[in-house]
Design a protein around this motif. Sequence first.
Motif, PDB file in Angstrom:
ATOM      1  N   ILE A 180     -51.478 -30.326 -35.621  1.00 25.40           N
ATOM      2  CA  ILE A 180     -51.276 -31.510 -36.458  1.00 25.40           C
ATOM      3  C   ILE A 180     -49.818 -31.965 -36.345  1.00 25.40           C
ATOM      4  N   ASP A 181     -49.601 -33.272 -36.169  1.00 21.45           N
ATOM      5  CA  ASP A 181     -48.227 -33.784 -36.103  1.00 21.45           C
ATOM      6  C   ASP A 181     -47.643 -33.895 -37.507  1.00 21.45           C
ATOM      7  N   ASP A 182     -46.332 -34.050 -37.582  1.00 23.46           N
ATOM      8  CA  ASP A 182     -45.635 -34.059 -38.868  1.00 23.46           C
ATOM      9  C   ASP A 182     -46.044 -35.245 -39.746  1.00 23.46           C
ATOM     10  N   ALA A 183     -46.297 -36.412 -39.117  1.00 26.37           N
ATOM     11  CA  ALA A 183     -46.648 -37.600 -39.902  1.00 26.37           C
ATOM     12  C   ALA A 183     -47.964 -37.409 -40.642  1.00 26.37           C
ATOM     13  N   ALA A 198     -59.919 -27.832 -32.340  1.00 21.99           N
ATOM     14  CA  ALA A 198     -58.705 -28.554 -32.741  1.00 21.99           C
ATOM     15  C   ALA A 198     -59.014 -30.017 -33.039  1.00 21.99           C
ATOM     16  N   ASP A 199     -59.928 -30.613 -32.271  1.00 19.81           N
ATOM     17  CA  ASP A 199     -60.327 -32.003 -32.539  1.00 19.81           C
ATOM     18  C   ASP A 199     -60.975 -32.120 -33.918  1.00 19.81           C
ATOM     19  N   VAL A 200     -61.766 -31.107 -34.295  1.00 20.47           N
ATOM     20  CA  VAL A 200     -62.387 -31.107 -35.625  1.00 20.47           C
ATOM     21  C   VAL A 200     -61.310 -30.992 -36.711  1.00 20.47           C
ATOM     22  N   ILE A 201     -60.309 -30.148 -36.495  1.00 20.00           N
ATOM     23  CA  ILE A 201     -59.228 -29.986 -37.475  1.00 20.00           C
ATOM     24  C   ILE A 201     -58.471 -31.292 -37.647  1.00 20.00           C
ATOM     25  N   TRP A 260     -59.581 -34.272 -37.115  1.00 16.87           N
ATOM     26  CA  TRP A 260     -60.482 -35.223 -37.785  1.00 16.87           C
ATOM     27  C   TRP A 260     -60.506 -34.948 -39.289  1.00 16.87           C
ATOM     28  N   ILE A 261     -60.526 -33.683 -39.690  1.00 17.55           N
ATOM     29  CA  ILE A 261     -60.537 -33.334 -41.115  1.00 17.55           C
ATOM     30  C   ILE A 261     -59.264 -33.839 -41.788  1.00 17.55           C
ATOM     31  N   PHE A 262     -58.118 -33.597 -41.176  1.00 16.25           N
ATOM     32  CA  PHE A 262     -56.851 -34.047 -41.748  1.00 16.25           C
ATOM     33  C   PHE A 262     -56.811 -35.572 -41.869  1.00 16.25           C
ATOM     34  N   GLN A 263     -57.276 -36.281 -40.829  1.00 18.04           N
ATOM     35  CA  GLN A 263     -57.239 -37.740 -40.860  1.00 18.04           C
ATOM     36  C   GLN A 263     -58.178 -38.288 -41.923  1.00 18.04           C
ATOM     37  N   GLN A 264     -59.361 -37.695 -42.050  1.00 16.91           N
ATOM     38  CA  GLN A 264     -60.308 -38.141 -43.068  1.00 16.91           C
ATOM     39  C   GLN A 264     -59.720 -37.963 -44.469  1.00 16.91           C
ATOM     40  N   TYR A 265     -59.110 -36.816 -44.722  1.00 19.73           N
ATOM     41  CA  TYR A 265     -58.528 -36.575 -46.045  1.00 19.73           C
ATOM     42  C   TYR A 265     -57.369 -37.531 -46.307  1.00 19.73           C
ATOM     43  N   ALA A 266     -56.547 -37.795 -45.302  1.00 21.45           N
ATOM     44  CA  ALA A 266     -55.436 -38.733 -45.470  1.00 21.45           C
ATOM     45  C   ALA A 266     -55.943 -40.143 -45.745  1.00 21.45           C
ATOM     46  N   ASP A 267     -57.140 -40.474 -45.236  1.00 18.18           N
ATOM     47  CA  ASP A 267     -57.724 -41.806 -45.450  1.00 18.18           C
ATOM     48  C   ASP A 267     -58.437 -41.931 -46.787  1.00 18.18           C
ATOM     49  N   GLY A 268     -58.467 -40.861 -47.589  1.00 14.28           N
ATOM     50  CA  GLY A 268     -59.047 -40.950 -48.925  1.00 14.28           C
ATOM     51  C   GLY A 268     -60.406 -40.314 -49.087  1.00 14.28           C
ATOM     52  N   VAL A 269     -60.929 -39.661 -48.060  1.00 10.93           N
ATOM     53  CA  VAL A 269     -62.235 -39.017 -48.156  1.00 10.93           C
ATOM     54  C   VAL A 269     -62.064 -37.646 -48.815  1.00 10.93           C
ATOM     55  N   SER A 270     -62.949 -37.294 -49.730  1.00 16.52           N
ATOM     56  CA  SER A 270     -62.838 -36.032 -50.462  1.00 16.52           C
ATOM     57  C   SER A 270     -63.280 -34.866 -49.581  1.00 16.52           C
ATOM     58  N   PRO A 271     -62.787 -33.643 -49.859  1.00 17.27           N
ATOM     59  CA  PRO A 271     -63.235 -32.470 -49.088  1.00 17.27           C
ATOM     60  C   PRO A 271     -64.744 -32.263 -49.141  1.00 17.27           C
ATOM     61  N   ARG A 272     -65.353 -32.586 -50.285  1.00 14.89           N
ATOM     62  CA  ARG A 272     -66.806 -32.433 -50.382  1.00 14.89           C
ATOM     63  C   ARG A 272     -67.524 -33.362 -49.412  1.00 14.89           C
ATOM     64  N   ASP A 273     -67.081 -34.621 -49.329  1.00 14.46           N
ATOM     65  CA  ASP A 273     -67.705 -35.565 -48.399  1.00 14.46           C
ATOM     66  C   ASP A 273     -67.424 -35.184 -46.947  1.00 14.46           C
ATOM     67  N   LEU A 289     -56.438 -27.490 -45.124  1.00 12.81           N
ATOM     68  CA  LEU A 289     -55.408 -28.498 -45.387  1.00 12.81           C
ATOM     69  C   LEU A 289     -54.057 -27.887 -45.721  1.00 12.81           C
ATOM     70  N   ASN A 290     -53.986 -26.588 -45.947  1.00  9.61           N
ATOM     71  CA  ASN A 290     -52.730 -25.941 -46.329  1.00  9.61           C
ATOM     72  C   ASN A 290     -52.264 -24.896 -45.316  1.00  9.61           C
ATOM     73  N   ASN A 291     -52.948 -24.790 -44.202  1.00 13.12           N
ATOM     74  CA  ASN A 291     -52.612 -23.791 -43.188  1.00 13.12           C
ATOM     75  C   ASN A 291     -51.449 -24.306 -42.342  1.00 13.12           C
ATOM     76  N   GLU A 292     -50.270 -23.720 -42.524  1.00 15.52           N
ATOM     77  CA  GLU A 292     -49.072 -24.196 -41.825  1.00 15.52           C
ATOM     78  C   GLU A 292     -49.073 -23.824 -40.350  1.00 15.52           C
ATOM     79  N   THR A 293     -50.000 -22.986 -39.924  1.00 20.05           N
ATOM     80  CA  THR A 293     -50.098 -22.691 -38.497  1.00 20.05           C
ATOM     81  C   THR A 293     -50.407 -23.947 -37.702  1.00 20.05           C
ATOM     82  N   TYR A 294     -51.111 -24.892 -38.341  1.00 16.66           N
ATOM     83  CA  TYR A 294     -51.471 -26.130 -37.652  1.00 16.66           C
ATOM     84  C   TYR A 294     -50.260 -26.998 -37.333  1.00 16.66           C
TER      85      TYR A 294
END
Length: 502
Positions: free
Chosen positions: A164-167, A66-69, A71-84, A118-123
């Motif tokens: 993942i929180d709503d924000a 869950a910590d990895v998930i 981190w992935i969401f936060q990185q993408y929100a900060d502008g990092v691409s999925p490839r990076d 990034l699209n899994n609503e279970t989170y």
Amino acid sequence: MEMGLRATLSQELIEQIRYRTREGMKTAVRKGKATTCLADGYKLKLAYDGNGDRIPGLRDIDQKQADVIRWIFQQYADGVSPRDIAKKLNDQDTPGPRGAKWRDTAIRGHVSRGTGILNNETYIGRVVWNRRNYRKNPETERRVARSNKGGNWVVNDVPDLRIIDDALWAQVKARQKELGELFSYTTTNRLNAAHRPSYLLSGILECAECGGPYAIMAKDRYGCTNHKKRLPIDDLGGECCQNQKTILRNDVEDRILACLPAAFLHLGIFEEVANQVMQSQVAKLKSQPTQSQQLKAELQRVEQEQKNIIQQISGRAVEGRPRLTALDDLLDQLEEKRSTLTTQLQEPADANLNLEERLAELRAQTNPDTVRYIVDTLLFYLRDHADTATNQPFIDLVRQLVQKVVIGKTPGHQPATLEVHGRIASILAAMEASTILEERFKLLKHHDYLARHESGELDTELKRKKLLDAYAEELSVKRLEWQNIQVSVVAGAGFEPAAFRL
């Protein structure tokens, strides 16, 4: 005929099994159970019924995954691409889906189909089942996915599975929408618009004569692409662009970035932001417990520990068990600590003085000179000394302020003219020319000082003092030249903001 009848009955049996299986899965989903493989971030939950049999389909959050998930969401929100993001995870030896290596497609997925991390609503605690159904193509013998209508979806809220929180979810969806619009409205190759800029001003430099793009022509030097290709331009009556003026990338970036601190620290913008920061910090400090309240809470905790130990000693005495020296020593230590706390509480304390000291320290940290130095240093290191992932949010911020930069030719070896369009132009247009030029001069010299210091050129105090004196002397001469200079501001075309000429 018999073969045909057998095939028909076999197909009917398969359809019945398929229908019953899907109905069973639908019922399981409505009960909050899993019907497919576990997504990253979850593990099987071991629970047993009255007969001692394990209840299938239950899930629980795997905190490490869950910590990895998150981190992935936060990185993408900060502008990092999925490839990076995938590259970073692989570099950290973080196990990917099903133990394989991470791939950008596993993170990105497909927005409309709801696939990918990034699209899994279970989170967010929402299970959606039956988005698609699969049928086998009789010709290729391969499964083909078909999307179901929204009315056929089975949706169940499972707040216990939220990671993942709503924000943060909203930030990710907003960024996906922004990138999706780039794909939807690009008139040429749709992928080109979604590429991240290689440099700070890539893609927003424009030729003043033909309106064509300025791009890298040689090593770190921009030039008009239409002039280089000798293309006939309709707006020029079929003639080729004659703007042969080139400009160094560092030069044009320096001239644009030099305006940012001047804009932020004038026209009351800095005061307004500083006041908001101060109000927020004052409210935060006032909400924090005072020193007296902290001492009282600590004293209560120590006294409670003393009672617990005394109760243990009494219990052992009643049972006829020998006393423990460790409990006596611990009780002595707690008594000594209690006496110290009691003495501190009896001393007169001024809570307002403590608060005023913190506020004075905060005001010292938010004065214009300190902020200017931090901003100048940050711009220098972000532009030339930071990696791509660190630079990306900074580039995005600058490009929100600068819509485009129009480069015009000048005679001889004079520097090219720059006309800045965007939000920053409206701020600069209201400032005095001498103020802008002086702030630009200070920033450029500050960057020059940092570059010399990084190279080891200023290894003695005498060299540093000599360089600073030279800067001061040059600034005094420049101030006399700037007294009668007027800035040039023009209205942008169409819906563009005002343009500012540097």
